[in-house]
Design an enzyme around this catalytic site. Structure first.
Site, PDB file in Angstrom:
ATOM      1  N   ALA A  87     -11.928  -1.284  -3.926  1.00  0.00           N
ATOM      2  CA  ALA A  87     -12.945  -1.113  -2.900  1.00  0.00           C
ATOM      3  C   ALA A  87     -12.550  -2.006  -1.727  1.00  0.00           C
ATOM      4  CB  ALA A  87     -14.299  -1.513  -3.461  1.00  0.00           C
ATOM      5  N   GLY A 110     -11.607  -0.717  -7.744  1.00  0.00           N
ATOM      6  CA  GLY A 110     -12.066   0.646  -7.464  1.00  0.00           C
ATOM      7  C   GLY A 110     -10.963   1.685  -7.591  1.00  0.00           C
ATOM      8  N   GLU A 138     -10.873   2.432 -11.209  1.00  0.00           N
ATOM      9  CA  GLU A 138     -12.110   3.175 -11.493  1.00  0.00           C
ATOM     10  C   GLU A 138     -11.966   4.627 -11.032  1.00  0.00           C
ATOM     11  OE1 GLU A 138     -14.372   0.120  -9.446  1.00  0.00           O
ATOM     12  OE2 GLU A 138     -15.594  -0.171 -11.244  1.00  0.00           O
ATOM     13  N   GLU A 160     -11.722  -7.879 -10.110  1.00  0.00           N
ATOM     14  CA  GLU A 160     -12.922  -8.282  -9.356  1.00  0.00           C
ATOM     15  C   GLU A 160     -13.330  -9.728  -9.605  1.00  0.00           C
ATOM     16  OE1 GLU A 160     -12.570  -5.426 -10.990  1.00  0.00           O
ATOM     17  OE2 GLU A 160     -13.302  -3.766  -9.761  1.00  0.00           O
TER      18      GLU A 160
HETATM   19  N1  COA Z   1      -9.656  -4.110   0.455  1.00  0.00           N
HETATM   20  C1  COA Z   1      -9.356  -4.259   1.739  1.00  0.00           C
HETATM   21  N2  COA Z   1      -8.104  -4.481   2.192  1.00  0.00           N
HETATM   22  C2  COA Z   1      -7.138  -4.571   1.282  1.00  0.00           C
HETATM   23  C3  COA Z   1      -7.366  -4.417  -0.094  1.00  0.00           C
HETATM   24  C4  COA Z   1      -8.701  -4.183  -0.501  1.00  0.00           C
HETATM   25  N3  COA Z   1      -9.043  -4.010  -1.782  1.00  0.00           N
HETATM   26  N4  COA Z   1      -6.203  -4.573  -0.758  1.00  0.00           N
HETATM   27  C5  COA Z   1      -5.253  -4.777   0.180  1.00  0.00           C
HETATM   28  N5  COA Z   1      -5.832  -4.777   1.396  1.00  0.00           N
HETATM   29  C6  COA Z   1      -5.172  -4.980   2.704  1.00  0.00           C
HETATM   30  C7  COA Z   1      -4.783  -6.423   2.941  1.00  0.00           C
HETATM   31  O1  COA Z   1      -5.892  -7.155   3.407  1.00  0.00           O
HETATM   32  C8  COA Z   1      -3.687  -6.261   3.955  1.00  0.00           C
HETATM   33  O2  COA Z   1      -4.299  -5.986   5.186  1.00  0.00           O
HETATM   34  P1  COA Z   1      -3.761  -6.755   6.532  1.00  0.00           P
HETATM   35  O3  COA Z   1      -2.299  -6.368   6.624  1.00  0.00           O
HETATM   36  O4  COA Z   1      -4.602  -6.182   7.623  1.00  0.00           O
HETATM   37  O5  COA Z   1      -3.966  -8.213   6.269  1.00  0.00           O
HETATM   38  C9  COA Z   1      -2.988  -4.972   3.520  1.00  0.00           C
HETATM   39  O6  COA Z   1      -3.948  -4.268   2.722  1.00  0.00           O
HETATM   40  C10 COA Z   1      -1.757  -5.215   2.668  1.00  0.00           C
HETATM   41  O7  COA Z   1      -2.133  -6.036   1.559  1.00  0.00           O
HETATM   42  P2  COA Z   1      -1.358  -7.372   1.159  1.00  0.00           P
HETATM   43  O8  COA Z   1      -2.303  -8.215   0.360  1.00  0.00           O
HETATM   44  O9  COA Z   1      -0.759  -8.002   2.363  1.00  0.00           O
HETATM   45  O10 COA Z   1      -0.207  -6.784   0.249  1.00  0.00           O
HETATM   46  P3  COA Z   1       0.600  -7.548  -0.905  1.00  0.00           P
HETATM   47  O11 COA Z   1       1.732  -6.651  -1.253  1.00  0.00           O
HETATM   48  O12 COA Z   1       0.880  -8.942  -0.534  1.00  0.00           O
HETATM   49  O13 COA Z   1      -0.423  -7.596  -2.161  1.00  0.00           O
HETATM   50  C11 COA Z   1      -2.049  -6.705  -3.680  1.00  0.00           C
HETATM   51  C12 COA Z   1      -0.816  -6.425  -2.808  1.00  0.00           C
HETATM   52  C13 COA Z   1      -2.561  -5.374  -4.235  1.00  0.00           C
HETATM   53  C14 COA Z   1      -1.678  -7.635  -4.832  1.00  0.00           C
HETATM   54  C15 COA Z   1      -3.141  -7.385  -2.824  1.00  0.00           C
HETATM   55  O14 COA Z   1      -3.328  -6.621  -1.634  1.00  0.00           O
HETATM   56  C16 COA Z   1      -4.486  -7.503  -3.494  1.00  0.00           C
HETATM   57  O15 COA Z   1      -4.664  -8.353  -4.358  1.00  0.00           O
HETATM   58  N6  COA Z   1      -5.479  -6.663  -3.079  1.00  0.00           N
HETATM   59  C17 COA Z   1      -6.814  -6.740  -3.570  1.00  0.00           C
HETATM   60  C18 COA Z   1      -6.937  -6.176  -4.958  1.00  0.00           C
HETATM   61  C19 COA Z   1      -8.336  -6.313  -5.473  1.00  0.00           C
HETATM   62  O16 COA Z   1      -8.866  -7.378  -5.685  1.00  0.00           O
HETATM   63  N7  COA Z   1      -9.000  -5.153  -5.675  1.00  0.00           N
HETATM   64  C20 COA Z   1     -10.324  -5.093  -6.176  1.00  0.00           C
HETATM   65  C21 COA Z   1     -11.277  -5.010  -5.071  1.00  0.00           C
HETATM   66  S1  COA Z   1     -12.950  -4.887  -5.701  1.00  0.00           S
END
Ligand code: COA
Length: 260
Positions: free
Chosen positions: A66, A111, A114, A134
């Site tokens: 999400a 999400g 999910e 989460e």
């Molecule tokens: N919601 C909003 N934006 C998200 C996102 C999310 N769930 N997951 C990634 N993004 C965005 C980042 O903020 C970043 O945006 P920016 O370039 O404007 O700063 C872009 O996507 C790229 O993500 P980034 O974190 O730089 O990539 P990465 O390769 O370093 O890491 C992940 C990849 C998946 C490990 C990391 O993005 C992450 O942990 N995301 C969240 C996962 C999460 O907690 N999901 C559950 C949400 S309830």
């Protein structure tokens, strides 16, 4: 449709729906949830669509969760509404009367997992990672994760994935029953489309009956589930495809299913 968060493409009778926010790793904001709800309603209603493949654009993510930026500012009531918005959409996918395959091309987190779990089948690239992270945000899953993961993978795996929050690789997800198949990343699209085409050629009303029975069976006791199955089994005898399938077997030829 240029600002739509989705790409929608028909490949024969297979509709491919792609979440298209690669710069945000295809995170699900409210607009994307609504677009998915509309796209699945459309796919469900269109008789030329016999199977659906759902995926994410770009090389990194199926859906990374999400939208955290959008969630950060929500009030409790808005949070509940956001959860219900996602849950309603995913329930619609689960109840779609035609098969939906999640093609997991990278991260399926929060999400994203999910969303993959409400699909009927999941094919993952060997490079994919799935999880319910989460807890790292001080949150809990809100689009059905605690419930569908429990049903797919059992209590021990669900407690571990949710409480610890660490993503797991595709091989472990397969061993836990979370994904149906793992294929080399380079073959993901070909293998998934092959499976989708196979389902698209099957008798649609029989597929629908099975999806209904399995959805109901996950929620009711055995007696009630068996009764429901008998009723659906009887209903299938009203279809031309059942006559065709059984006749084709007896005549030693390939069946041609019409969807009637
Ligand atoms: N919601 C909003 N934006 C998200 C996102 C999310 N769930 N997951 C990634 N993004 C965005 C980042 O903020 C970043 O945006 P920016 O370039 O404007 O700063 C872009 O996507 C790229 O993500 P980034 O974190 O730089 O990539 P990465 O390769 O370093 O890491 C992940 C990849 C998946 C490990 C990391 O993005 C992450 O942990 N995301 C969240 C996962 C999460 O907690 N999901 C559950 C949400 S309830």
């Amino acid at each position: 449709m240029t600002d739509s968060p989705l790409l929608i493409e028909d490949r024969g009778a297979v509709r491919v729906i792609t979440v298209n926010r690669p710069d945000k790793l295809n995170a699900l904001n409210a607009a994307t949830l609504d677009a998915l709800a509309a796209a699945f309603a459309d796919a469900g209603a269109d008789p030329s669509v016999r199977a659906v493949v759902l995926t994410g654009s770009g090389p990194k993510a199926f859906v990374a969760g999400a939208d955290i930026a959008e969630m950060n500012g929500l009030t409790p009531v808005q949070g509940r509404d956001f959860s219900q918005r996602g849950q309603r959409m995913m329930r619609r996918v689960e109840k779609l009367p035609k098969p939906v395959i999640a093609m997991i091309n990278g991260f399926a987190l929060g999400g994203g997992l999910e969303l993959a779990m409400c699909c009927h089948l999941r094919v993952a690239a060997d490079t994919a990672k799935v999880g319910q992270p989460e807890i790292n945000l001080g949150l809990i899953p809100g689009f059905g994760g605690t419930q569908r993961l429990l049903r797919l993978a059992g209590r021990a795996a669900t407690l571990e994935l949710c409480l610890v929050g660490a993503p797991i690789d595709a091989a472990r997800a397969h061993a836990l029953g979370i994904v149906n198949r793992v294929v080399p990343a380079a073959e993901l699209e070909t293998e998934t489309l092959k499976l989708a085409e196979q389902l698209a050629a099957a008798a649609p009303l029989a597929l629908r009956g099975m999806i209904d029975c399995i959805n109901v069976g996950g929620e009711v006791g055995l007696e009630e589930g068996l009764e429901y199955e008998s009723a659906q089994f009887g209903l299938v005898f009203s279809t031309a495809d059942m006559r065709e399938g059984t006749a084709a077997f007896l005549e030693r030829r390939k069946p041609a299913f019409s969807g009637e």
